[in-house]
Design an enzyme around this catalytic site. Structure first.
Site, PDB file in Angstrom:
ATOM      1  N   THR A  41       0.835  -1.204   0.000  1.00 17.86           N
ATOM      2  CA  THR A  41       0.000   0.000   0.000  1.00 17.86           C
ATOM      3  C   THR A  41       0.867   1.250   0.000  1.00 17.86           C
ATOM      4  O   THR A  41       0.568   2.233  -0.696  1.00 17.86           O
ATOM      5  CB  THR A  41      -0.931   0.001   1.219  1.00 17.86           C
ATOM      6  OG1 THR A  41      -1.778  -1.147   1.162  1.00 17.86           O
ATOM      7  CG2 THR A  41      -1.788   1.260   1.257  1.00 17.86           C
ATOM      8  N   HIS A  44       2.020   1.869  -3.447  1.00 16.74           N
ATOM      9  CA  HIS A  44       0.965   2.507  -4.249  1.00 16.74           C
ATOM     10  C   HIS A  44       0.920   4.006  -3.973  1.00 16.74           C
ATOM     11  O   HIS A  44       0.772   4.821  -4.898  1.00 16.74           O
ATOM     12  CB  HIS A  44      -0.393   1.880  -3.936  1.00 16.74           C
ATOM     13  CG  HIS A  44      -0.607   0.537  -4.561  1.00 16.74           C
ATOM     14  ND1 HIS A  44      -0.810   0.374  -5.920  1.00 16.74           N
ATOM     15  CD2 HIS A  44      -0.661  -0.705  -4.019  1.00 16.74           C
ATOM     16  CE1 HIS A  44      -0.971  -0.916  -6.184  1.00 16.74           C
ATOM     17  NE2 HIS A  44      -0.879  -1.590  -5.053  1.00 16.74           N
ATOM     18  N   ILE A 176       3.038 -11.491   1.350  1.00 17.50           N
ATOM     19  CA  ILE A 176       1.883 -12.094   2.015  1.00 17.50           C
ATOM     20  C   ILE A 176       1.666 -13.512   1.500  1.00 17.50           C
ATOM     21  O   ILE A 176       1.373 -14.433   2.272  1.00 17.50           O
ATOM     22  CB  ILE A 176       0.632 -11.221   1.827  1.00 17.50           C
ATOM     23  CG1 ILE A 176       0.831  -9.865   2.513  1.00 17.50           C
ATOM     24  CG2 ILE A 176      -0.608 -11.920   2.382  1.00 17.50           C
ATOM     25  CD1 ILE A 176      -0.305  -8.881   2.282  1.00 17.50           C
ATOM     26  N   GLY A 264      -6.062 -10.816  -2.803  1.00 17.84           N
ATOM     27  CA  GLY A 264      -5.569  -9.914  -3.836  1.00 17.84           C
ATOM     28  C   GLY A 264      -6.688  -9.073  -4.426  1.00 17.84           C
ATOM     29  O   GLY A 264      -7.809  -9.548  -4.599  1.00 17.84           O
ATOM     30  N   TYR A 288     -10.527  -9.453   4.014  1.00 16.82           N
ATOM     31  CA  TYR A 288     -10.081  -8.069   4.203  1.00 16.82           C
ATOM     32  C   TYR A 288      -9.487  -7.928   5.598  1.00 16.82           C
ATOM     33  O   TYR A 288     -10.145  -8.235   6.596  1.00 16.82           O
ATOM     34  CB  TYR A 288     -11.254  -7.104   4.025  1.00 16.82           C
ATOM     35  CG  TYR A 288     -10.889  -5.649   4.176  1.00 16.82           C
ATOM     36  CD1 TYR A 288      -9.991  -5.049   3.296  1.00 16.82           C
ATOM     37  CD2 TYR A 288     -11.444  -4.873   5.190  1.00 16.82           C
ATOM     38  CE1 TYR A 288      -9.653  -3.715   3.423  1.00 16.82           C
ATOM     39  CE2 TYR A 288     -11.112  -3.533   5.321  1.00 16.82           C
ATOM     40  CZ  TYR A 288     -10.216  -2.959   4.435  1.00 16.82           C
ATOM     41  OH  TYR A 288      -9.879  -1.633   4.569  1.00 16.82           O
TER      42      TYR A 288
END
Length: 343
Positions: A41, A44, A176, A264, A288
């Site tokens: 994240t 990103h 992960i 994903g 999630y």
């Protein structure tokens, strides 16, 4: 204080030396950060991609993977004290919606992300609600505790379905995904096969215990299954890649009645052959975050019973060399990257 800040609407993250030390609310805990880890994240956000442009308010202190010690507590906090070694759940939930009140806080419709919607942990100090603080046992090293957030994603995904004696397919050999490989082997899966096209990360998957690590650009997954003596397909799928082609290949390789957990996130809309889902009787489950706090309990318990996820940490840098950390993460030639705050 020092902090890494998304201070401009452009590619990059920048260090500042004059960020204000966050104040502590009556129900909050302030943590002095020892080590941080870089998440996908964060990459990103660094890249300032479409998702980041829609989501991240600027300026924002980013980061949500860390370990530290309690520096101060609010007046209503009794469970934690200065000096406690802790990490924190990165999803701050409302506490009042139906899911929160039913104990399903990971499904809160009003979740706020640390380092996404509120100031994060790429800083000398971070403040979170006391309900989000998790005490770290003395026998777990700092750098392992610093990656509890992604380790929790892997745990939540891998333990969604029964794995004992099952054949497991993991699509995506990112950090992960390879931690999920280790978890599946630890809890008793038979064959754990991981697919990707990145040879570096497939090598990491082998070190983390994969039965076979398959580069699908060069190898036929069906041939690998035959070589392993598999006649009926995989029993459990863990989709970690966010890649539509990988997901479609997974559906083709699953046994009838198999179960698939999806962590994903695929960009936009992806078409699949729904007849595979229907006629095979597949069960698909979206994942999630982490279950609060059952996932955290299992994370600690597995580490204390012999699970070793430390090989996923491949690079370490002092915080002043954070740019090198982001560069190696963006290259795809790394596992987890840990930054040391020197405290």
């Amino acid at each position: 204080m020092k902090a890494l800040v998304k201070s401009r609407r452009a590619e990059g993250i920048w260090m500042v030396h004059d960020a204000p030390v966050p104040e502590v609310g009556v129900h909050d805990v302030r943590i002095r950060v020892r080590k941080s880890a870089i998440c996908g994240t964060d990459v990103h956000i660094y890249n300032w991609d479409e998702w980041s442009q829609r989501t991240i308010p600027v300026p924002m202190i980013v980061g949500h993977e860390y370990v530290g010690v309690v520096d101060a507590v609010g007046g209503e906090v009794e469970a934690f004290h200065p000096g406690d070694r802790v990490s924190g759940e990165g999803h701050v939930t409302c506490g009042f919606c139906r899911n929160c009140r039913a104990g399903r806080r990971h499904l809160c419709r009003h979740t706020i992300g640390v380092g996404v919607n509120r100031p994060g942990s790429f800083a000398e100090y971070v403040v979170i609600p006391a309900d989000n603080v998790y005490r770290i046992p003395d026998d777990i090293p700092d750098e392992v505790a610093a990656i509890f957030d992604p380790y929790g994603n892997a745990t939540h995904t891998a333990l969604s379905f029964e794995l004992v004696g099952e054949d497991v397919l993991v699509t995506g050999a990112g950090p992960i995904g390879v931690m999920a490989v280790s978890i599946a082997r630890h809890v008793g899966a038979r064959h754990v096969v991981v697919t990707d096209v990145n040879d570096y990360r497939l090598g990491l998957a082998r070190r983390m215990g994969a039965t076979r690590a398959v580069n699908v650009a060069r190898e036929d997954l069906r041939a690998v299954m035959k070589d392993l003596g598999m006649k009926e397909g995989f029993d459990v799928g863990l989709e970690m890649s966010g890649n539509g082609r990988a997901f479609r290949q997974m559906l083709e390789a699953m046994n009838h009645g198999a179960k698939v957990a999806l962590l994903g996130i695929m960009p936009g809309e992806e078409a699949i052959d729904w007849s595979q889902v229907v006629f095979k009787g597949l069960v698909l489950k979206g994942i999630y975050g982490r279950e609060m706090y059952e996932t955290w309990y299992k994370m600690v318990a597995m580490l204390q019973s012999g699970l070793d996820i430390s090989p996923v940490i491949t690079h370490r840098f002092p915080i002043d060399e954070f740019q090198q950390g982001f560069d190696v993460m963006r290259s795809g030639q790394s596992g987890k990257v840990v930054l040391d705050w020197g405290t």
